[in-house]
Write a protein that holds these residues in place. Structure first.
Motif, short mmCIF file in Angstrom:
data_model
loop_
_atom_site.label_atom_id
_atom_site.label_comp_id
_atom_site.label_asym_id
_atom_site.label_seq_id
_atom_site.Cartn_x
_atom_site.Cartn_y
_atom_site.Cartn_z
N ALA A 55 0.86 -1.19 -0.08
CA ALA A 55 -0.15 0.05 0.25
C ALA A 55 0.90 1.21 0.02
N LEU A 56 0.43 2.35 -0.84
CA LEU A 56 0.89 3.42 -0.57
C LEU A 56 0.65 3.99 0.60
N GLU A 96 -0.51 -4.14 9.90
CA GLU A 96 0.32 -3.78 10.45
C GLU A 96 1.59 -3.53 9.53
N ILE A 97 1.97 -1.89 9.52
CA ILE A 97 3.06 -1.70 8.53
C ILE A 97 4.27 -2.51 9.18
N ALA A 98 4.66 -3.33 8.48
CA ALA A 98 6.06 -4.40 8.43
C ALA A 98 7.51 -3.63 7.94
N ALA A 99 7.34 -2.93 6.78
CA ALA A 99 8.56 -2.40 6.16
C ALA A 99 8.02 -1.43 4.96
N TYR A 100 9.12 -0.49 4.78
CA TYR A 100 8.58 0.57 3.75
C TYR A 100 9.77 0.97 3.00
N SER A 101 9.59 1.76 1.87
CA SER A 101 10.49 2.64 1.19
C SER A 101 10.11 3.90 0.66
N TRP A 102 10.72 4.86 0.74
CA TRP A 102 10.36 6.23 0.30
C TRP A 102 10.99 6.44 -1.17
N CYS A 103 10.40 7.43 -1.73
CA CYS A 103 10.80 7.54 -3.24
C CYS A 103 10.64 9.09 -3.54
N ASP A 104 11.55 9.91 -4.03
CA ASP A 104 11.48 11.22 -4.48
C ASP A 104 11.57 11.30 -6.18
N GLU A 145 8.54 -3.93 -5.50
CA GLU A 145 7.18 -3.60 -5.62
C GLU A 145 7.27 -1.83 -6.12
N LEU A 146 8.22 -1.29 -5.29
CA LEU A 146 8.35 0.12 -5.72
C LEU A 146 8.85 0.45 -6.93
N TYR A 147 9.58 -0.54 -7.60
CA TYR A 147 9.98 -0.41 -8.99
C TYR A 147 8.90 -0.36 -9.91
N LYS A 148 8.18 -1.25 -9.65
CA LYS A 148 6.92 -1.70 -10.57
C LYS A 148 6.02 -0.41 -10.57
N LEU A 149 5.80 0.13 -9.15
CA LEU A 149 4.75 1.27 -9.29
C LEU A 149 5.35 2.44 -10.10
N MET A 150 6.72 2.70 -9.77
CA MET A 150 7.23 3.94 -10.64
C MET A 150 7.57 3.52 -12.06
N LYS A 151 7.79 2.25 -12.36
CA LYS A 151 7.87 1.97 -13.68
C LYS A 151 6.43 2.41 -14.56
N ARG A 153 4.81 4.83 -13.95
CA ARG A 153 4.83 6.28 -14.11
C ARG A 153 5.86 6.67 -15.03
N GLY A 154 6.57 5.81 -15.61
CA GLY A 154 7.61 6.42 -16.67
C GLY A 154 9.08 6.48 -16.04
N VAL A 155 9.09 5.79 -14.94
CA VAL A 155 10.43 6.02 -14.03
C VAL A 155 11.32 4.56 -14.61
N GLU A 156 12.42 4.73 -15.22
CA GLU A 156 13.50 3.67 -15.55
C GLU A 156 14.59 3.57 -14.81
N LYS A 157 15.23 4.84 -14.23
CA LYS A 157 16.30 4.75 -13.57
C LYS A 157 16.15 5.16 -12.00
N PHE A 158 16.83 4.24 -11.08
CA PHE A 158 16.78 4.81 -9.84
C PHE A 158 18.02 5.08 -9.04
N TYR A 159 17.99 5.94 -8.13
CA TYR A 159 19.25 6.01 -7.56
C TYR A 159 19.16 6.13 -5.89
N SER A 160 20.19 5.61 -5.13
CA SER A 160 19.76 5.68 -3.74
C SER A 160 21.00 5.97 -3.30
N VAL A 161 21.44 6.08 -1.82
CA VAL A 161 22.78 6.27 -1.09
C VAL A 161 22.86 5.00 -0.11
N THR A 162 23.92 4.72 -0.08
CA THR A 162 24.33 3.73 0.81
C THR A 162 25.55 4.03 1.49
N LEU A 163 25.67 4.16 2.84
CA LEU A 163 26.68 4.30 3.43
C LEU A 163 27.83 3.24 3.63
#
Length: 205
Positions: A55-56, A96-104, A145-151, A153-163
């Motif tokens: 769910a969003l 109950e919310i078990a896990a999530y990920s944010w997207c900008d 699942e977030l990849y699928k949702l954004m795809k 919406r026309g998104v093909e490339k994703f970036y993130s930061v990892t320490l």
């Protein structure tokens, strides 16, 4: 290597010490990761738990996030993320919310560094699985699942930061085929001045 990020976040004493030290000085090496949505058949993303719902999250869910003892941000901070155009996709177990990920979909924002993104790019951040649900492979499942949702919406490339010190984050992203493309060093002084130095590019032979 021990995951120092989670150890600090989940230990009140260590977290307090970190906050005191970081108010004066921060030295944080980090990777910019490139992630590309691929078919589920090519990724180990099957969750190891049943009764799941994707769910969003909405403004009504931000109070739960803001008051959860494993989160570091406030309800107001989460609401501001939504108002700025960010989205949060979550997996729920029996409601109950078990896990999530944010997207900008607009910018890559990290410690004062802002990089505008193209219409087919998005920045993924703040991926979290709560303690009670760890070991169930939920982090890569939510990400997929977030990849699928954004795809859609026309998104093909994703970036993130990892320490550099966050082994668990690197492992779950590598399950999804992510790769580091740049290594940066962040230097913060007195929580007023921030500098980002690119150490090297990793996507070039």
């Amino acid at each position: 290597m021990m995951n120092f990020v989670l150890r600090i976040q989940e230990n009140p004493t260590l977290l307090r010490c970190y906050q005191i030290v970081s108010s004066l000085f921060q030295l944080v090496p980090y990777y910019v990761m490139e992630e590309v949505a691929v078919d589920q058949d090519h990724m180990a993303v099957a969750p190891k738990i049943a009764d799941l719902e994707i769910a969003l999250l909405t403004r009504n869910d931000m109070d739960f996030l803001g008051h959860h003892r494993e989160n570091l941000s406030t309800t107001e901070e989460y609401i501001r993320l939504l108002e700025s155009g960010c989205m949060c996709l979550a997996v729920k177990n029996k409601g109950e919310i078990a896990a999530y990920s944010w997207c900008d979909p607009n910018c890559l924002r990290y410690k004062g560094r802002i990089v505008a993104l193209k219409h087919n790019e998005a920045y993924l951040f703040d991926a979290r699985t709560y303690k009670a649900f760890r070991g169930k492979n939920l982090a890569p499942y939510v990400r997929y699942e977030l990849y699928k949702l954004m795809k859609e919406r026309g998104v093909e490339k994703f970036y993130s930061v990892t320490l550099l010190s966050n082994d668990s984050s690197m492992k779950f992203k590598q399950k999804l085929g992510a790769k580091p493309v740049e290594l940066f060093l962040y230097v913060g002084l007195f929580r007023k001045f921030s500098f980002h130095f690119r150490i090297r590019r990793l996507d070039r032979a």
